[in-house]
Design a protein around this motif. Structure first.
Motif, PDB file in Angstrom:
ATOM      1  N   LEU A  48      -3.973  -3.217  52.388  1.00 12.34           N
ATOM      2  CA  LEU A  48      -3.772  -3.030  53.604  1.00 12.34           C
ATOM      3  C   LEU A  48      -3.291  -1.311  53.800  1.00 12.34           C
ATOM      4  CD1 LEU A  48      -3.462  -3.544  56.896  1.00 12.34           C
ATOM      5  CD2 LEU A  48      -1.294  -4.596  56.344  1.00 12.34           C
ATOM      6  N   LEU A  49      -2.070  -1.056  52.851  1.00 13.64           N
ATOM      7  CA  LEU A  49      -1.621   0.142  52.940  1.00 13.64           C
ATOM      8  C   LEU A  49      -2.584   1.241  52.310  1.00 13.64           C
ATOM      9  CD1 LEU A  49       1.870  -0.666  51.158  1.00 13.64           C
ATOM     10  CD2 LEU A  49       1.411  -0.140  53.855  1.00 13.64           C
ATOM     11  N   ALA A  50      -3.351   0.836  51.236  1.00 15.90           N
ATOM     12  CA  ALA A  50      -4.379   1.810  51.047  1.00 15.90           C
ATOM     13  C   ALA A  50      -5.702   2.192  51.764  1.00 15.90           C
ATOM     14  CB  ALA A  50      -4.886   1.168  49.435  1.00 15.90           C
ATOM     15  N   VAL A  51      -5.784   1.214  52.633  1.00 17.46           N
ATOM     16  CA  VAL A  51      -7.025   1.336  53.515  1.00 17.46           C
ATOM     17  C   VAL A  51      -6.539   2.264  54.764  1.00 17.46           C
ATOM     18  CG1 VAL A  51      -8.372   0.101  55.367  1.00 17.46           C
ATOM     19  CG2 VAL A  51      -8.532  -0.823  52.943  1.00 17.46           C
ATOM     20  N   TRP A  52      -5.154   1.914  55.038  1.00 18.40           N
ATOM     21  CA  TRP A  52      -4.431   2.800  56.331  1.00 18.40           C
ATOM     22  C   TRP A  52      -4.335   4.239  55.895  1.00 18.40           C
ATOM     23  CZ3 TRP A  52       0.282   5.031  55.678  1.00 18.40           C
ATOM     24  CH2 TRP A  52       0.752   5.747  56.861  1.00 18.40           C
ATOM     25  N   ALA A  53      -3.853   4.423  54.475  1.00 22.81           N
ATOM     26  CA  ALA A  53      -3.864   5.860  53.977  1.00 22.81           C
ATOM     27  C   ALA A  53      -5.193   6.383  53.995  1.00 22.81           C
ATOM     28  CB  ALA A  53      -3.098   5.918  52.727  1.00 22.81           C
ATOM     29  N   LEU A  54      -6.235   5.883  53.487  1.00 22.82           N
ATOM     30  CA  LEU A  54      -7.558   6.508  53.338  1.00 22.82           C
ATOM     31  C   LEU A  54      -8.193   6.483  54.400  1.00 22.82           C
ATOM     32  CD1 LEU A  54      -9.369   8.016  51.341  1.00 22.82           C
ATOM     33  CD2 LEU A  54     -10.139   5.670  50.688  1.00 22.82           C
ATOM     34  N   PHE A  55      -8.654   5.593  55.336  1.00 25.15           N
ATOM     35  CA  PHE A  55      -9.554   5.551  56.445  1.00 25.15           C
ATOM     36  C   PHE A  55      -8.852   5.710  57.745  1.00 25.15           C
ATOM     37  CE2 PHE A  55     -11.297   2.846  52.999  1.00 25.15           C
ATOM     38  CZ  PHE A  55     -12.522   3.658  52.974  1.00 25.15           C
ATOM     39  N   PHE A  56      -7.678   5.372  57.998  1.00 21.53           N
ATOM     40  CA  PHE A  56      -7.163   5.408  59.427  1.00 21.53           C
ATOM     41  C   PHE A  56      -6.271   6.654  59.559  1.00 21.53           C
ATOM     42  CE2 PHE A  56      -8.504   0.962  59.164  1.00 21.53           C
ATOM     43  CZ  PHE A  56      -8.865   0.925  60.286  1.00 21.53           C
ATOM     44  N   ARG A  57      -6.803   7.611  59.479  1.00 21.56           N
ATOM     45  CA  ARG A  57      -6.002   8.910  59.688  1.00 21.56           C
ATOM     46  C   ARG A  57      -6.898   9.691  61.007  1.00 21.56           C
ATOM     47  NH1 ARG A  57      -6.852  11.846  53.677  1.00 21.56           N
ATOM     48  NH2 ARG A  57      -8.829  10.717  53.968  1.00 21.56           N
ATOM     49  N   GLN A  58      -6.108  10.545  61.395  1.00 15.72           N
ATOM     50  CA  GLN A  58      -6.614  11.084  62.696  1.00 15.72           C
ATOM     51  C   GLN A  58      -7.624  12.130  62.399  1.00 15.72           C
ATOM     52  OE1 GLN A  58      -3.646  13.554  64.566  1.00 15.72           O
ATOM     53  NE2 GLN A  58      -4.858  13.935  66.462  1.00 15.72           N
ATOM     54  N   PRO A  59      -8.770  11.882  63.123  1.00 18.23           N
ATOM     55  CA  PRO A  59      -9.986  12.648  62.675  1.00 18.23           C
ATOM     56  C   PRO A  59      -9.676  14.200  62.767  1.00 18.23           C
ATOM     57  CG  PRO A  59     -10.317  11.605  64.869  1.00 18.23           C
ATOM     58  CD  PRO A  59      -9.142  10.974  64.212  1.00 18.23           C
ATOM     59  N   ARG A  60     -10.238  14.927  61.992  1.00 21.24           N
ATOM     60  CA  ARG A  60     -10.013  16.682  62.188  1.00 21.24           C
ATOM     61  C   ARG A  60     -11.113  17.128  62.948  1.00 21.24           C
ATOM     62  NH1 ARG A  60     -10.142  18.288  55.977  1.00 21.24           N
ATOM     63  NH2 ARG A  60     -11.863  16.901  56.002  1.00 21.24           N
ATOM     64  N   GLY A 115     -12.334  -3.988  59.461  1.00 16.68           N
ATOM     65  CA  GLY A 115     -11.171  -4.270  58.737  1.00 16.68           C
ATOM     66  C   GLY A 115     -10.661  -5.348  59.038  1.00 16.68           C
ATOM     67  N   LEU A 116     -10.602  -5.842  60.319  1.00 11.50           N
ATOM     68  CA  LEU A 116      -9.982  -7.356  60.609  1.00 11.50           C
ATOM     69  C   LEU A 116     -10.802  -8.631  59.727  1.00 11.50           C
ATOM     70  CD1 LEU A 116      -9.422  -7.278  64.352  1.00 11.50           C
ATOM     71  CD2 LEU A 116      -7.643  -7.308  62.301  1.00 11.50           C
ATOM     72  N   LEU A 117     -12.359  -8.297  59.871  1.00 13.63           N
ATOM     73  CA  LEU A 117     -13.081  -9.245  58.926  1.00 13.63           C
ATOM     74  C   LEU A 117     -12.796  -9.257  57.391  1.00 13.63           C
ATOM     75  CD1 LEU A 117     -15.533 -10.894  58.842  1.00 13.63           C
ATOM     76  CD2 LEU A 117     -17.049  -9.182  58.662  1.00 13.63           C
ATOM     77  N   VAL A 118     -12.445  -7.961  57.045  1.00 11.44           N
ATOM     78  CA  VAL A 118     -12.100  -8.166  55.453  1.00 11.44           C
ATOM     79  C   VAL A 118     -10.763  -8.644  55.218  1.00 11.44           C
ATOM     80  CG1 VAL A 118     -11.415  -6.214  53.771  1.00 11.44           C
ATOM     81  CG2 VAL A 118     -13.672  -5.886  55.105  1.00 11.44           C
ATOM     82  N   PHE A 119      -9.818  -8.593  56.087  1.00 13.00           N
ATOM     83  CA  PHE A 119      -8.654  -8.835  55.809  1.00 13.00           C
ATOM     84  C   PHE A 119      -8.288 -10.503  56.159  1.00 13.00           C
ATOM     85  CE2 PHE A 119      -7.563  -4.452  55.745  1.00 13.00           C
ATOM     86  CZ  PHE A 119      -6.571  -4.463  54.629  1.00 13.00           C
ATOM     87  N   LEU A 120      -9.227 -10.800  57.111  1.00 10.97           N
ATOM     88  CA  LEU A 120      -8.948 -12.453  57.379  1.00 10.97           C
ATOM     89  C   LEU A 120      -9.959 -13.272  56.768  1.00 10.97           C
ATOM     90  CD1 LEU A 120      -8.977 -11.876  61.480  1.00 10.97           C
ATOM     91  CD2 LEU A 120      -7.020 -12.658  59.820  1.00 10.97           C
ATOM     92  N   LEU A 145     -12.667  -6.238  46.456  1.00 11.20           N
ATOM     93  CA  LEU A 145     -12.248  -5.107  47.552  1.00 11.20           C
ATOM     94  C   LEU A 145     -11.441  -4.156  47.287  1.00 11.20           C
ATOM     95  CD1 LEU A 145     -11.732  -7.565  50.547  1.00 11.20           C
ATOM     96  CD2 LEU A 145     -13.676  -6.249  50.329  1.00 11.20           C
ATOM     97  N   LEU A 146     -10.352  -4.390  46.176  1.00  8.57           N
ATOM     98  CA  LEU A 146      -9.735  -3.350  45.625  1.00  8.57           C
ATOM     99  C   LEU A 146     -10.558  -2.395  44.964  1.00  8.57           C
ATOM    100  CD1 LEU A 146      -6.480  -5.263  44.401  1.00  8.57           C
ATOM    101  CD2 LEU A 146      -6.817  -3.589  46.290  1.00  8.57           C
ATOM    102  N   PHE A 147     -11.654  -2.833  44.123  1.00  4.78           N
ATOM    103  CA  PHE A 147     -12.486  -1.922  43.340  1.00  4.78           C
ATOM    104  C   PHE A 147     -13.347  -0.873  44.045  1.00  4.78           C
ATOM    105  CE2 PHE A 147     -11.290  -4.893  39.844  1.00  4.78           C
ATOM    106  CZ  PHE A 147     -11.299  -3.998  38.908  1.00  4.78           C
ATOM    107  N   ILE A 148     -13.741  -2.072  45.300  1.00  7.35           N
ATOM    108  CA  ILE A 148     -14.485  -0.951  46.527  1.00  7.35           C
ATOM    109  C   ILE A 148     -13.639   0.106  46.801  1.00  7.35           C
ATOM    110  CG2 ILE A 148     -15.579  -0.999  48.410  1.00  7.35           C
ATOM    111  CD1 ILE A 148     -16.657  -3.978  48.061  1.00  7.35           C
TER     112      ILE A 148
END
Length: 536
Positions: A162-174, A118-123, A228-231
């Motif tokens: 950033l908000l979309a990645v946080w909502a989709l990927f950075f969730r507490q694992p079930r 994630g840091l590599l993608v945003f930086l 990145l948005l399309f991905i």
């Protein structure tokens, strides 16, 4: 003469008693040595200091069966107890520890890899914009109005990403799955290849040549953010939208009591389908109650325990070198087994009557205990209302809180509730503390006696009870096919825990062909003719 006979008789009996005593001591010594040898071969015993009190078998038995008196006969004993651990228990505990350490390491490794990516993608887009100003600032062309507008576009697109990645990927694992999620790994590799490709092109065409067109560099960074948005949109389709349409009907059966549920699932892998089934299991299945299963086993054991076979002709010799004696013993054992089978068959013809009357008696007892419980709870709640009316007249500092009110009225209903839970085999699911907490909750929210009793009269879902009674530390997924492969028609897999297993069978939802039939609106019209003449 009489004295000598008496003395000789006394010597004879005392000699026999001493001989029998010595024989008993020798047999006890042999039994102790044999038990010690067998214990040293099969288990490891942890001995405690002799000065401290030991609970022995009572401690182990107390852990297995909960005391139904809820503290009325409980004695608190401090100290340590003697526990025996077999070699299988030690191996199982070691395996559980290794599995837990492996799961934690894999979880932290996955999180670390996601953060780095994630840091590599945003930086990367920011680095594309900053590096020309740091390496060759004097050669860059001035940025016009269009270029400055692209700065705003890059900033807002990065914020949305950033908000979309946080909502989709950075969730507490079930849950922790046994294998990697194929689509998530595919998207990770795709993003990594995409960023590396952009860096290679940036290094060859911009860094080496020191491109002076800064507006073109900004547009290059904007194109990366758009890609990145399309991905991310592709990730939403693969991870969330693809599984929404039901494609399979799964039947989940609990192996011990045959409890069954049906669910519709979409296009999922076997491990993700197992996770969805476990989430439904905790909400839909009633709690597993082993006490209800032990009744049928004890009934069958009771029927077989009442059968005995006697040998009226005496025992046959069974020496190691005597062939006829061994054959006779084998024939005796065969005849005994046949007699047992015949007697069990004759008893089976009348066992259904015993089962019918046992169930009828059990239902009668349940209804009787239920009626007593309902009356006791209604009287207790009536007493609560009376106490509330009295407390309204008191000073504010003397008002009793719901916890104290629950503790005050609980003894009046405790005996009836205890008997009902024993009769319905639910005493291990409800402790005195949990019942008092539920009673205080009902008092706080002004609930009726029926609402309080519903948790005990009707077995609820698994999540209704405390975690100690239902939470399995680890489920084992057993499947002939690979757990990363998708569901197919006829797929069967098992979800195993300590006490039972869930058997899952999959059926594909059939293709439905619908046709249209046109109905003419005029076909519904009719004429009602009335006769003017009437009979007199």
């Amino acid at each position: 003469m009489d004295t000598e006979s008496t003395y000789s008789g006394y010597s004879y009996y005392s000699g026999r008693s001493r001989g029998s005593h010595r024989h008993g001591e020798r047999s006890r010594d042999r039994h102790k040595s044999r038990s010690k040898d067998s214990r040293s071969e099969k288990s490891v015993t942890i001995n405690t200091p002799p000065a401290e009190p030991l609970l022995g078998d009572l401690a182990v038995r107390g852990e297995q069966v909960q005391d139904d008196n809820w503290g009325e006969t409980t004695t608190a004993v401090t100290g340590t107890s003697e526990h025996s651990l077999s070699q299988e228990d030690i191996v199982r505990i070691t395996k559980d520890l290794e599995d837990s350490v492996g799961l934690d390491c894999r979880r932290y490794f996955t999180l670390t890899l996601a953060v780095i990516l994630g840091l590599l993608v945003f930086l990367t887009p920011l680095a594309f914009l900053v590096l020309p100003h740091l390496l060759w600032p004097e050669k860059l062309q001035s940025c016009g109005t269009a270029c400055e507008g692209l700065f705003i576009s890059v900033a807002f697109k990065l914020l949305i990403l950033l908000l979309a990645v946080w909502a989709l990927f950075f969730r507490q694992p079930r849950a922790g799955l046994p294998r990697v999620f194929v689509f998530r790994a595919l998207l990770t590799v795709l993003v990594l290849l995409f960023v590396v490709s952009y860096w290679l092109f940036y290094g060859v065409r911009i860094l080496d040549s020191q491109d002076e067109n800064y507006q073109g560099i900004v547009q290059y960074a904007v194109s990366l953010v758009d890609a990145l948005l399309f991905i991310h949109y592709l990730a939403i389709v693969l991870l969330e939208l693809r599984q929404l349409q039901p494609c399979f009907s799964v039947c989940v059966t609990r192996s011990t009591d045959g409890e069954m549920r049906h669910y519709n699932l979409g296009q999922l892998s076997i491990q993700r389908a197992a996770l969805a089934i476990l989430e439904h299991y905790y909400c839909d299945f009633p709690v597993h109650n082993p006490a209800l299963l032990s009744a049928s086993k004890s009934r069958a054991a009771k029927h077989l325990a009442g059968l005995k076979v006697y040998n009226v002709d005496g025992e046959f010799p069974a020496g190691p070198a005597e062939g006829p004696g061994n054959n006779a013993a084998a024939g005796l054992a065969h005849s005994q087994s046949r007699a047992m089978i015949a007697a069990a068959a004759r008893r089976r013809d009348t066992s259904h009557n015993e089962l019918y009357y046992e169930e009828a008696e059990h239902e009668r007892r349940v209804r009787k205990r239920k009626a007593r419980l309902v009356v006791a709870v209604e009287e207790a709640f009536t007493h609560i209302k009376r106490m509330q009316e009295e407390e309204q007249k008191k000073a504010p500092g003397d008002v009793m809180d719901p916890r104290e009110a629950a503790q005050a009225i609980f003894p009046s209903m405790a005996r009836a509730l205890q008997k009902y839970l024993r009769t319905t085999k639910q005493q291990h699911c409800h402790s005195m503390e949990s019942i008092q907490q539920h009673l205080a909750f009902c008092i706080t929210n002004n609930m009726t006696p029926k609402a309080f009793l519903e948790s005990y009269l009707t077995p609820g879902p698994t999540l209704q009870y405390s975690r100690d009674h239902w939470l399995a530390r680890q489920w084992t997924l057993s499947s002939e096919a690979s757990v990363t492969s998708g569901l197919k028609d006829g797929t069967v897999f098992l979800l195993k825990c300590v006490d039972f297993s869930l058997v899952v069978t999959t059926k594909k939802i059939p293709y439905i062909q619908m046709s249209e039939e046109y109905i003419d609106p005029k076909s519904h019209k009719f004429v009602l003719r009335l006769q003017s003449e009437t009979s007199v």
